[in-house]
Enzyme design. Structure first.
Site, PDB file in Angstrom:
ATOM      1  N   HIS A   1       0.540  -1.052   0.307  1.00  0.00           N
ATOM      2  CA  HIS A   1       0.149   0.234  -0.444  1.00  0.00           C
ATOM      3  C   HIS A   1       1.014   1.388  -0.175  1.00  0.00           C
ATOM      4  O   HIS A   1       0.777   2.059  -0.943  1.00  0.00           O
ATOM      5  CB  HIS A   1      -1.156   0.057   1.233  1.00  0.00           C
ATOM      6  CG  HIS A   1      -1.445   1.734   1.933  1.00  0.00           C
ATOM      7  ND1 HIS A   1      -2.643   1.510   0.693  1.00  0.00           N
ATOM      8  CD2 HIS A   1      -1.524   2.028   2.601  1.00  0.00           C
ATOM      9  CE1 HIS A   1      -2.837   3.361   0.984  1.00  0.00           C
ATOM     10  NE2 HIS A   1      -1.873   3.237   2.591  1.00  0.00           N
TER      11      HIS A   1
ATOM     12  N   ASP B   1       6.808  23.237 -24.814  1.00  0.00           N
ATOM     13  CA  ASP B   1       7.125  21.657 -24.564  1.00  0.00           C
ATOM     14  C   ASP B   1       8.303  21.639 -23.409  1.00  0.00           C
ATOM     15  O   ASP B   1       8.998  22.727 -22.760  1.00  0.00           O
ATOM     16  CB  ASP B   1       7.483  20.622 -25.368  1.00  0.00           C
ATOM     17  CG  ASP B   1       7.200  19.464 -26.132  1.00  0.00           C
ATOM     18  OD1 ASP B   1       6.903  19.021 -24.064  1.00  0.00           O
ATOM     19  OD2 ASP B   1       6.095  18.387 -25.962  1.00  0.00           O
TER      20      ASP B   1
ATOM     21  N   TRP C   1       7.557  -0.307   3.800  1.00  0.00           N
ATOM     22  CA  TRP C   1       8.232   0.682   2.713  1.00  0.00           C
ATOM     23  C   TRP C   1       9.838   0.513   3.116  1.00  0.00           C
ATOM     24  O   TRP C   1      10.149   1.255   2.285  1.00  0.00           O
ATOM     25  CB  TRP C   1       7.623   1.328   2.385  1.00  0.00           C
ATOM     26  CG  TRP C   1       7.268   2.550   3.206  1.00  0.00           C
ATOM     27  CD1 TRP C   1       6.604   2.821   4.455  1.00  0.00           C
ATOM     28  CD2 TRP C   1       8.218   3.932   2.846  1.00  0.00           C
ATOM     29  NE1 TRP C   1       7.328   4.343   4.553  1.00  0.00           N
ATOM     30  CE2 TRP C   1       7.120   5.074   3.737  1.00  0.00           C
ATOM     31  CE3 TRP C   1       9.211   4.048   1.350  1.00  0.00           C
ATOM     32  CZ2 TRP C   1       8.392   6.142   3.760  1.00  0.00           C
ATOM     33  CZ3 TRP C   1       9.737   4.794   1.732  1.00  0.00           C
ATOM     34  CH2 TRP C   1       9.220   6.151   2.545  1.00  0.00           C
TER      35      TRP C   1
ATOM     36  N   SER D   1      13.157   6.996 -13.209  1.00  0.00           N
ATOM     37  CA  SER D   1      12.327   7.693 -13.500  1.00  0.00           C
ATOM     38  C   SER D   1      12.332   8.609 -13.400  1.00  0.00           C
ATOM     39  O   SER D   1      11.769  10.094 -13.750  1.00  0.00           O
ATOM     40  CB  SER D   1      10.655   6.256 -13.469  1.00  0.00           C
ATOM     41  OG  SER D   1       9.572   7.760 -13.543  1.00  0.00           O
ATOM     42  N   SER D   2      11.977   8.523 -12.102  1.00  0.00           N
ATOM     43  CA  SER D   2      12.039  10.023 -11.483  1.00  0.00           C
ATOM     44  C   SER D   2      13.301  11.054 -11.056  1.00  0.00           C
ATOM     45  O   SER D   2      13.233  12.149 -11.468  1.00  0.00           O
ATOM     46  CB  SER D   2      11.621   9.635  -9.355  1.00  0.00           C
ATOM     47  OG  SER D   2      10.747   9.190  -8.935  1.00  0.00           O
TER      48      SER D   2
ATOM     49  N   HIS E   1      14.040  11.626   4.078  1.00  0.00           N
ATOM     50  CA  HIS E   1      13.294  12.949   4.515  1.00  0.00           C
ATOM     51  C   HIS E   1      12.876  13.401   3.503  1.00  0.00           C
ATOM     52  O   HIS E   1      11.616  14.273   3.434  1.00  0.00           O
ATOM     53  CB  HIS E   1      13.797  13.151   6.013  1.00  0.00           C
ATOM     54  CG  HIS E   1      12.621  14.069   6.612  1.00  0.00           C
ATOM     55  ND1 HIS E   1      11.889  13.925   7.534  1.00  0.00           N
ATOM     56  CD2 HIS E   1      12.482  15.282   6.412  1.00  0.00           C
ATOM     57  CE1 HIS E   1      10.396  15.092   7.397  1.00  0.00           C
ATOM     58  NE2 HIS E   1      11.272  15.667   7.184  1.00  0.00           N
TER      59      HIS E   1
ATOM     60  N   GLU F   1      12.315  13.340   1.371  1.00  0.00           N
ATOM     61  CA  GLU F   1      10.937  12.534   0.052  1.00  0.00           C
ATOM     62  C   GLU F   1       9.835  13.141   0.972  1.00  0.00           C
ATOM     63  O   GLU F   1       8.829  12.959   0.023  1.00  0.00           O
ATOM     64  CB  GLU F   1      11.022  10.662   0.729  1.00  0.00           C
ATOM     65  CG  GLU F   1      10.316  10.019  -0.518  1.00  0.00           C
ATOM     66  CD  GLU F   1       9.539   9.884  -1.572  1.00  0.00           C
ATOM     67  OE1 GLU F   1      11.064  10.350  -2.172  1.00  0.00           O
ATOM     68  OE2 GLU F   1       8.652   9.979  -2.624  1.00  0.00           O
TER      69      GLU F   1
ATOM     70  N   TYR G   1       9.000  15.888   1.744  1.00  0.00           N
ATOM     71  CA  TYR G   1       8.863  16.682   1.367  1.00  0.00           C
ATOM     72  C   TYR G   1       8.765  16.666  -0.283  1.00  0.00           C
ATOM     73  O   TYR G   1       8.095  18.052  -0.610  1.00  0.00           O
ATOM     74  CB  TYR G   1      10.110  18.524   1.724  1.00  0.00           C
ATOM     75  CG  TYR G   1      10.103  17.905   2.902  1.00  0.00           C
ATOM     76  CD1 TYR G   1       8.842  19.428   3.312  1.00  0.00           C
ATOM     77  CD2 TYR G   1      10.877  17.421   4.457  1.00  0.00           C
ATOM     78  CE1 TYR G   1       8.692  19.621   4.885  1.00  0.00           C
ATOM     79  CE2 TYR G   1      10.221  17.750   5.559  1.00  0.00           C
ATOM     80  CZ  TYR G   1       9.132  18.659   6.333  1.00  0.00           C
ATOM     81  OH  TYR G   1       9.075  18.885   6.723  1.00  0.00           O
TER      82      TYR G   1
ATOM     83  N   SER H   1      -0.486  27.441  -3.384  1.00  0.00           N
ATOM     84  CA  SER H   1      -0.518  29.151  -4.149  1.00  0.00           C
ATOM     85  C   SER H   1      -1.021  29.195  -4.773  1.00  0.00           C
ATOM     86  O   SER H   1      -1.339  30.611  -5.203  1.00  0.00           O
ATOM     87  CB  SER H   1       0.527  29.302  -4.036  1.00  0.00           C
ATOM     88  OG  SER H   1       1.325  28.454  -2.056  1.00  0.00           O
TER      89      SER H   1
ATOM     90  N   HIS I   1      14.793  11.610  12.884  1.00  0.00           N
ATOM     91  CA  HIS I   1      13.381  12.194  13.743  1.00  0.00           C
ATOM     92  C   HIS I   1      12.802  11.209  13.452  1.00  0.00           C
ATOM     93  O   HIS I   1      11.972  10.520  14.590  1.00  0.00           O
ATOM     94  CB  HIS I   1      12.946  13.606  13.987  1.00  0.00           C
ATOM     95  CG  HIS I   1      12.545  13.744  12.573  1.00  0.00           C
ATOM     96  ND1 HIS I   1      12.459  15.061  12.103  1.00  0.00           N
ATOM     97  CD2 HIS I   1      11.635  12.741  12.140  1.00  0.00           C
ATOM     98  CE1 HIS I   1      11.734  14.770  11.120  1.00  0.00           C
ATOM     99  NE2 HIS I   1      11.421  13.749  10.392  1.00  0.00           N
ATOM    100  N   HIS I   2      13.099   9.912  12.323  1.00  0.00           N
ATOM    101  CA  HIS I   2      12.649   8.617  11.910  1.00  0.00           C
ATOM    102  C   HIS I   2      12.752   7.752  12.900  1.00  0.00           C
ATOM    103  O   HIS I   2      12.322   6.729  12.993  1.00  0.00           O
ATOM    104  CB  HIS I   2      12.083   8.490  10.539  1.00  0.00           C
ATOM    105  CG  HIS I   2      12.398   9.060   9.791  1.00  0.00           C
ATOM    106  ND1 HIS I   2      10.313   9.075   9.449  1.00  0.00           N
ATOM    107  CD2 HIS I   2      12.735  10.612   9.429  1.00  0.00           C
ATOM    108  CE1 HIS I   2      10.272  10.279   9.031  1.00  0.00           C
ATOM    109  NE2 HIS I   2      11.085  11.141   8.468  1.00  0.00           N
TER     110      HIS I   2
ATOM    111  N   THR J   1       7.311  26.207   7.700  1.00  0.00           N
ATOM    112  CA  THR J   1       5.697  25.580   7.310  1.00  0.00           C
ATOM    113  C   THR J   1       4.411  27.193   7.917  1.00  0.00           C
ATOM    114  O   THR J   1       4.419  26.965   7.418  1.00  0.00           O
ATOM    115  CB  THR J   1       5.873  24.390   8.334  1.00  0.00           C
ATOM    116  OG1 THR J   1       7.492  23.611   7.751  1.00  0.00           O
ATOM    117  CG2 THR J   1       4.426  23.339   7.205  1.00  0.00           C
TER     118      THR J   1
ATOM    119  N   LYS K   1       4.619  29.910   5.465  1.00  0.00           N
ATOM    120  CA  LYS K   1       3.355  29.518   4.102  1.00  0.00           C
ATOM    121  C   LYS K   1       2.064  29.788   5.027  1.00  0.00           C
ATOM    122  O   LYS K   1       1.561  30.069   4.450  1.00  0.00           O
ATOM    123  CB  LYS K   1       3.893  28.241   3.699  1.00  0.00           C
ATOM    124  CG  LYS K   1       5.362  27.646   3.353  1.00  0.00           C
ATOM    125  CD  LYS K   1       5.237  27.007   2.538  1.00  0.00           C
ATOM    126  CE  LYS K   1       6.332  26.505   1.407  1.00  0.00           C
ATOM    127  NZ  LYS K   1       6.477  27.722   0.359  1.00  0.00           N
TER     128      LYS K   1
ATOM    129  N   ARG L   1       1.555   0.252  15.786  1.00  0.00           N
ATOM    130  CA  ARG L   1       0.845   0.536  13.818  1.00  0.00           C
ATOM    131  C   ARG L   1       1.548  -1.239  13.440  1.00  0.00           C
ATOM    132  O   ARG L   1       2.477  -1.735  14.054  1.00  0.00           O
ATOM    133  CB  ARG L   1       2.009   1.167  13.426  1.00  0.00           C
ATOM    134  CG  ARG L   1       3.613   1.615  13.500  1.00  0.00           C
ATOM    135  CD  ARG L   1       3.900   2.501  12.609  1.00  0.00           C
ATOM    136  NE  ARG L   1       3.653   2.662  11.593  1.00  0.00           N
ATOM    137  CZ  ARG L   1       5.117   3.324  10.087  1.00  0.00           C
ATOM    138  NH1 ARG L   1       5.910   3.919  10.394  1.00  0.00           N
ATOM    139  NH2 ARG L   1       4.551   3.267   9.346  1.00  0.00           N
TER     140      ARG L   1
END
Ligand SMILES: [Cu+2]
Lengths: 524, 375
Positions: free
Chosen positions: A76, A105, A141, A168-169, A252, A254, A256, A267, A301-302, A327, A330, A449
């Site tokens: 998932h 283009d 994951w 690809s990315s 991390h 990622e 963002y 915006s 922090h993870h 943040t 914003k 979890r």
């Protein structure tokens, strides 16, 4: 779909039928492919989430075995992150960046084609692991060793699929950067670029910096398993925690990557419907850049519970708390943009306002998680699950849906049904909160979890959450219906579509010509 | 349920309000973080409430402003758009104010963290080892060690029986500690990463193979405290609970003495010869507790992940090889080394059982003395 583009008399004929989509180098066609692929993966990943919520409806094992449950949580996440949200943003970038900066283009059209067509293969490989001996990957994951090394035959396929997604990315990101740097119309200075373009430019740099790190870390897993290295095996002088450091150095930034383009979308939408220019444009750009910079120095922090030295824990706690500052800027800017505007609440605006509120709730729980001494309690509980679904679903996914409603009339030339759009928003917003808000309570009450079964004290909130989940899942079929309906026909959309819309894309006809700006527009 | 429904209604409108009502119900363990029973858990709870209220306050201001704007500044109400779009002064204020709030939260957080990480001057040290999927405890100063596994029967998990009061949060051998003593845990793992977590003790730490992590607690009140493995560790991650019994000093001493007595009895039993019937009976139980999670009660394993022992080359081949695989495991796979986890009698019983169950009728009988010799 043919209504999405029109033939441009001045240009050579392009193939039609299937060949058009396979060989296309056109930014709009590729954008459409990306978006449809993302929608398909959103449904696949959503179906997996339904299985998870069904099993968690009651204590005890009802529908699936624990190993398969773990495969579901793992798949998932991989499908939603790499298959749905990221491709959706790349699709939006493809459609919008050339139109927003006044280019015909993307700069590298052939690479654009390739970067898309890798994805169906990557996900075919990943999803095929469900049918392999030993089952699909079930180690999460995050692929932590040593657990991930216990994956059955699926293991090398998992690694290969991740490599393909990464390639690809990276190609997509290179294309975005080259396009933005080189293809802007004369007069479109950097500080005149729409914020969606800015946030994507910064996102693209994050992608280029971090995807190779992910590729490296999974390659080390591969050699640990098959070529007798021991990067992550203490018995051979390695360290399993090193994987986590490398992974989150990618992981991390990622997160963002998954949210900065959403900031850009919101915006764009809010000023249009507030009929007032974005408040603090330049501070928005600087805030985005600071968030991107900070995202590289907060990864641990993870992993507060892995047993880092005290000074390490303090550093990562302070740095993480610091992200709240840009943040916050914003959010304050968005609210100030609305302030004293002349607002209307068409569907895109509803999604944008919903984004601001619910993303901020996710931001609050994020700030709570940053506080290391309490994170020891929150970590790896449903509180974290609630947190990242608030920022990813009511954050990123809501922004993508808002963007779809906002630009769909431009892309197709047809207005969507405002009544159905609003219905979709309200059903989604109510169900998504029923789905994720109770998970805060579950986590605080101590539910870990990634478990298929739980102590009966957690039953009520799990049931509530599952009911919300099923409702949210069903509601998205309405979204699919609205999109198809709009592609196939509807009230004609004007060039500007929205009364308050500003920007180059709104000067083109709806739908726009096959090549956006054959002659560069003039920027005042 | 009704309470949570109203709470939910609030959520749709303003999440902050919902967070707030959750906070006021703080006595209810089901909604909020526990205060727990240690100084650490109390510290974590205080930090949690502080930051929660700060978030609620910020939420009220930000969302409040936004909703006022949404109500007043609508086109349908004839609002004309203002054209302001910049103010350096305002930008500076809302950069600095949050920064100051953050610093004021970082100070107590730092203090709490420093206290939590101070494992010095402990009274007791217990080594905790995570296994797929059970916990091993080793009282280093007492020479007492045992394995603690889930006590909930399979029938309850598969809904064939009513669920007990402590469904999934009960074990065969709880860890026992004295109250009001600083207990230091040395946490490690034998296979994959696990995490040791009892919410009421206020902290979790990862159990990492090849490394030792430390954590401590001092329990104020006698009682039984329950928790779970918190790091995904494979198939039965949801089924490796932790139960801590905090007793007074005298009861704790008594418990230690009992454990030592049992251990001595076990050692004596290893020296005599066991009959086939005795070994098979014990073997079946110990197999169910230690091996069936992977190799299944039927001995058929899970194809592709865990091999069948029924008719397997090793379980029907030479005894020495079979014993070696069970005692020493196989590096790089989920098959752990059981020599350190199980007693001579248990290992002998399990191997005998595997060689004679499910139609593996080898007729071999492995004595505890043979296991002892193989160590
Ligand atoms: Cu575990």
């Amino acid at each position: 779909m043919s209504t999405a583009t029109t033939h441009d008399a001045h240009h050579e004929e392009h193939p039609s039928g299937l060949a058009r989509w396979i060989f296309t180098t056109n930014h709009k066609d590729i954008g459409t492919l990306y978006l449809l692929f993302a929608l398909l993966m959103f449904i696949v990943g959503g179906a997996m989430a339904m299985i998870i919520r069904a099993e968690l409806f009651e204590p005890g094992l009802q529908f699936v075995e624990p190993q398969f449950f773990n495969s579901m949580t793992t798949m998932h996440a991989l499908v939603m992150i790499f298959g749905a949200v990221m491709p959706a943003f790349v699709g939006l970038a493809n459609w919008l960046i050339p139109m927003m900066i006044g280019a015909p283009d993307m700069a590298l059209p052939r690479m654009n084609n390739w970067s898309f067509w890798i994805l169906p293969f990557a996900f075919a490989i990943l999803i095929s692991t469900l049918f392999m001996d030993g089952g699909a990957p079930a180690g999460g994951w995050t692929m932590y060793p040593p657990l991930v090394l216990q994956t059955g035959n699926a293991f090398p396929f998992l690694i290969f699929a991740v490599h393909l997604m990464g390639i690809s990315s990276i190609m997509g990101a290179i294309n975005v950067i080259v396009t933005i740097i080189n293809m802007r119309a004369p007069g479109m200075t950097m500080m005149k670029m729409p914020l969606f373009v800015w946030t994507w430019l910064i996102t693209a740099y994050l992608l280029i910096a971090t995807m190779p790190v992910l590729a490296g870390s999974v390659t080390m897993l591969l050699t640990d398993r098959f070529f007798d290295t021991s990067f992550f095996d203490a018995a051979g002088g390695g360290d399993p925690v090193m994987f986590q450091h490398i992974f989150w150095f990618f992981g991390h930034p990622e997160v963002y990557i998954l949210i900065l383009p959403a900031f850009g979308i919101v915006s764009q939408i809010i000023p249009t419907f507030a009929r007032k220019p974005l408040f603090g444009y330049s501070s928005m750009v600087y805030a985005t850049a600071s968030i991107a910079f900070l995202s590289f120095i907060v990864w641990a922090h993870h992993m507060f519970t892995v047993g880092m030295p005290l000074t390490g824990e303090l550093f990562f706690m302070y740095a993480t708390m610091l992200i709240a500052v840009p943040t916050g800027v914003k959010v304050f800017n968005w609210v100030s943009t609305m302030w004293k505007g002349s607002m209307t609440f068409e569907t895109p605006m509803l999604f944008a306002v919903g984004f601001v509120v619910m993303f901020t709730i996710g931001g609050f729980s994020g700030l709570m998680l940053a506080i290391a001494p309490v994170d020891f309690q929150y970590h790896d509980t449903y509180f974290v699950v609630a947190h990242f679904h608030y920022v990813l679903v009511t954050g990123a996914v809501f922004a993508i849906m808002g963007a779809t409603y906002y630009w769909l009339p431009k892309w197709t030339g047809h207005m969507y049904s405002e009544k159905l759009g609003k219905l979709h928003f309200w059903l989604s917003t109510i169900s998504v909160n029923v789905l994720f808000f109770p998970q805060h309570f579950l986590g605080l009450a101590g539910m870990p979890r990634r478990i298929p079964d739980y102590s009966p004290q957690f039953t009520e909130f799990n049931q509530l959450s599952s009911i919300g989940g099923f409702a949210f899942g069903l509601t998205q079929l309405l979204f699919v219906y609205i999109v198809i309906q709009t592609i196939r026909g509807g009230e004609k959309a004007s060039e500007q579509v929205w009364e308050g819309a500003h920007g180059l894309e709104w000067t083109l006809p709806s739908p726009p010509p096959y090549h956006s700006f054959s002659t560069a527009p003039e920027i005042k | 349920m009704l309470v949570s429904k109203t709470r939910r209604a609030l959520t749709a409108g303003a999440g902050a309000a919902a967070l707030l009502s959750a906070a006021t119900a703080s006595a209810d363990y089901k909604l909020n973080l526990t205060r727990g029973v240690t100084p650490i858990s109390q510290g974590a709870y205080d930090m949690h409430m502080l930051i929660l209220w700060v978030c609620v306050a910020i939420g009220v201001v930000v969302f409040g402003t936004m909703f006022i704007s949404i109500i007043r500044h609508r086109k349908s109400k004839g609002a004309k758009p203002a054209q302001f779009h910049e103010s350096t002064a305002v930008e500076i204020v809302w950069t600095i104010v949050p920064f100051v709030i953050l610093v004021s939260m970082a100070i107590p957080a730092t203090r709490a963290l420093v206290a939590m990480e101070d494992t010095s001057n402990s009274d007791i040290s217990i080594k905790v080892t995570g296994y797929q999927w059970k916990w091993g405890y080793d009282y280093m100063d007492e020479g007492v060690s045992f394995i603690s596994t889930l006590a909930t029967p399979k029938e309850q998990i598969y809904n064939q029986q009513d669920k007990g009061e402590h469904y999934l949060l009960e074990v065969d051998n709880p860890i026992v500690v004295p109250v009001k003593k600083k207990v230091r845990l040395l946490i490690t793992s034998n296979d994959v990463i696990h995490a040791w977590w009892v919410p009421k003790l206020g902290m979790k730490k990862d159990a990492i193979p090849g490394f030792i992590n430390e954590m401590w607690f001092r329990i104020d009140r006698e009682g039984t405290y329950r928790g779970q493995c918190a790091e995904l560790c494979g198939k039965d991650h949801g089924f490796m609970p932790i139960v801590v019994e905090a007793k007074n000093e005298a009861d704790y001493r008594q418990w230690i003495a009992d454990q030592k007595g049992a251990k001595a009895a076990d050692a004596a039993a290893a020296d005599r010869d066991w009959s086939m019937a005795e070994l098979m009976e014990r073997g079946e139980k110990k197999y169910a507790a230690n091996c069936a999670a992977c190799h299944q009660a039927s001995g058929e394993g899970i194809p592709g992940t865990f091999p069948a022992l029924k008719g397997s080359a090793i379980a029907t081949g030479p005894v020495a090889q079979h014993l070696d695989r069970v005692m020493n495991g196989k590096a790089g796979t989920a098959m752990a080394a059981f020599a350190g986890q199980l007693s001579d009698v248990d290992l002998a019983a399990i191997v005998t059982y595997e060689r004679n169950a499910w139609g593996n009728n080898t007729g071999d009988l492995v004595q505890p003395s043979e296991v002892k010799a193989a160590r």
